[in-house]
Design a protein around this motif. Structure first.
Motif, PDB file in Angstrom:
ATOM      1  N   HIS A  78       0.851  -1.193   0.000  1.00 31.07           N
ATOM      2  CA  HIS A  78       0.000   0.000   0.000  1.00 31.07           C
ATOM      3  C   HIS A  78       0.882   1.237   0.000  1.00 31.07           C
ATOM      4  O   HIS A  78       2.079   1.130  -0.245  1.00 31.07           O
ATOM      5  CB  HIS A  78      -1.010  -0.043   1.151  1.00 31.07           C
ATOM      6  CG  HIS A  78      -0.419  -0.089   2.523  1.00 31.07           C
ATOM      7  ND1 HIS A  78       0.393  -1.120   2.951  1.00 31.07           N
ATOM      8  CD2 HIS A  78      -0.499   0.772   3.580  1.00 31.07           C
ATOM      9  CE1 HIS A  78       0.760  -0.895   4.202  1.00 31.07           C
ATOM     10  NE2 HIS A  78       0.243   0.250   4.617  1.00 31.07           N
ATOM     11  N   ASP A  80       1.613   3.667   2.382  1.00 32.29           N
ATOM     12  CA  ASP A  80       2.056   4.347   3.605  1.00 32.29           C
ATOM     13  C   ASP A  80       3.537   4.759   3.568  1.00 32.29           C
ATOM     14  O   ASP A  80       4.341   4.132   2.880  1.00 32.29           O
ATOM     15  CB  ASP A  80       1.840   3.426   4.813  1.00 32.29           C
ATOM     16  CG  ASP A  80       0.497   3.686   5.466  1.00 32.29           C
ATOM     17  OD1 ASP A  80      -0.136   4.700   5.151  1.00 32.29           O
ATOM     18  OD2 ASP A  80       0.101   2.861   6.315  1.00 32.29           O
ATOM     19  N   ASP A  82       5.862   4.291   5.760  1.00 34.21           N
ATOM     20  CA  ASP A  82       6.785   3.241   6.222  1.00 34.21           C
ATOM     21  C   ASP A  82       6.975   2.167   5.154  1.00 34.21           C
ATOM     22  O   ASP A  82       7.870   1.327   5.254  1.00 34.21           O
ATOM     23  CB  ASP A  82       6.295   2.619   7.538  1.00 34.21           C
ATOM     24  CG  ASP A  82       4.939   1.965   7.385  1.00 34.21           C
ATOM     25  OD1 ASP A  82       4.057   2.573   6.748  1.00 34.21           O
ATOM     26  OD2 ASP A  82       4.764   0.833   7.874  1.00 34.21           O
ATOM     27  N   HIS A 146      -4.730  -2.492   5.803  1.00 30.81           N
ATOM     28  CA  HIS A 146      -5.697  -1.517   6.269  1.00 30.81           C
ATOM     29  C   HIS A 146      -6.051  -0.484   5.193  1.00 30.81           C
ATOM     30  O   HIS A 146      -7.076   0.184   5.292  1.00 30.81           O
ATOM     31  CB  HIS A 146      -5.164  -0.767   7.505  1.00 30.81           C
ATOM     32  CG  HIS A 146      -3.908   0.044   7.246  1.00 30.81           C
ATOM     33  ND1 HIS A 146      -3.968   1.381   6.902  1.00 30.81           N
ATOM     34  CD2 HIS A 146      -2.600  -0.276   7.240  1.00 30.81           C
ATOM     35  CE1 HIS A 146      -2.738   1.842   6.739  1.00 30.81           C
ATOM     36  NE2 HIS A 146      -1.894   0.860   6.917  1.00 30.81           N
ATOM     37  N   ASP A 165       0.644  -5.071   6.402  1.00 34.78           N
ATOM     38  CA  ASP A 165       0.349  -4.738   7.802  1.00 34.78           C
ATOM     39  C   ASP A 165      -0.496  -5.803   8.500  1.00 34.78           C
ATOM     40  O   ASP A 165      -0.616  -5.782   9.729  1.00 34.78           O
ATOM     41  CB  ASP A 165      -0.365  -3.378   7.879  1.00 34.78           C
ATOM     42  CG  ASP A 165       0.617  -2.219   7.754  1.00 34.78           C
ATOM     43  OD1 ASP A 165       1.798  -2.388   8.096  1.00 34.78           O
ATOM     44  OD2 ASP A 165       0.186  -1.133   7.312  1.00 34.78           O
TER      45      ASP A 165
HETATM   46 FE   FE2 Z   1       0.231   0.792   6.723  1.00 37.06          FE
END
Ligand code: FE2
Ligand code: FE2
Length: 262
Positions: A78, A80, A82, A146, A165
């Protein structure tokens, strides 16, 4: 402290290598993250390369296994920070293309690169990357777990699932381990994260139903410990009944929730 990298699967044509970046004990301001490199023939495939801040350490460790020029694709579960804030640096350091959900292709350039020709959108239902040996990396839908556009990566040769995640664990200081072996204890390290970051039980059930259709030897999440085969049924059973995200809206809205002000 566990090691920085480890080969999880290996045969004549194929290797599956885990990398684990962690902040030094005294700093600990950044969440620990796992990266994966799949090598098939001369080709490399890098999963969730990580934050910009950790790029040089991760790139150094990965260079011990592969010439960075041989990385063909970078796959992102995804969008994000990180997962992908290092992407500008990785696109400079390699000739790889980035595969990311179609929902995020027009957003990730904001991390700082300007060449959209190296971005490949993954359609919602997923797709696969064929490997030189004839095997494949399947990008399996994991939407809302998520992120709204989210995938897990299943390597058909090693049968290892990289779950992003999903399955992430956050350890108390000094307690981190690489391979989980005590389910009850480990569940406690996963619970808080999943209740708040995963969207809802309906999405978890879809994912669990899908994953059960594949033979999985181990699950490697983007944070925390690897879940070995013998604990996968307990993990999937736990996810299947977990109430999280929008199931718990009243809890997260607190005094502003409808339930408390009818
Ligand atoms: Fe994430
Ligand atoms: Fe993450």
């Amino acid at each position: 402290m566990v090691e920085r990298s480890k080969i999880l699967y290996e045969d004549d044509q194929h290797q599956y290598i885990w990398f684990g970046w962690e902040a030094p004990e005294e700093e600990e301001s950044l969440v620990q993250s796992n990266q994966v490199l799949v090598m098939n023939g001369n080709n490399g495939y890098l999963f969730d390369p990580g934050g910009a801040f950790i790029f040089s350490e991760v790139a150094d460790e990965i260079s011990k296994y592969i010439n960075l020029d041989n990385i063909r694709y970078i796959l992102a579960t995804h969008q994000d920070p990180d997962v992908l804030s290092s992407i500008t640096l990785w696109l400079k350091a390699t000739r790889a293309n980035l595969l990311v959900s179609r929902l995020w292709v027009r957003f990730v350039s904001h991390f700082g690169f300007s060449d959209p020709s190296r971005l490949i959108p993954i359609p919602d239902r997923g797709q696969q990357v064929k490997l030189p040996s004839g095997d494949a990396i399947l990008m399996l839908p994991s939407h809302f777990l998520h992120s709204e556009g989210n995938f897990s990566f299943y390597d058909t040769r090693s049968r290892i699932l990289f779950s992003g995640d999903i399955g992430a664990a956050v350890f108390p200081k000094g307690e981190r381990y690489l391979m989980m072996d005590n389910w009850e204890k480990h569940k406690g390290y996963m619970e808080g994260f999943h209740r708040r970051y995963m969207s809802n039980n309906a999405a978890l059930r879809q994912w669990v139903h899908m994953v059960r259709q594949y033979p999985v030897e181990m699950i490697v999440p983007q944070h925390g410990a690897i879940i070995p085969k013998e604990h996968i049924p307990a993990f999937l059973g736990w996810l299947e009944q977990l109430q999280c995200g929008t199931d718990l809206l009243d809890q997260f809205y607190g005094m502003h929730s409808n339930a408390q002000h009818p």
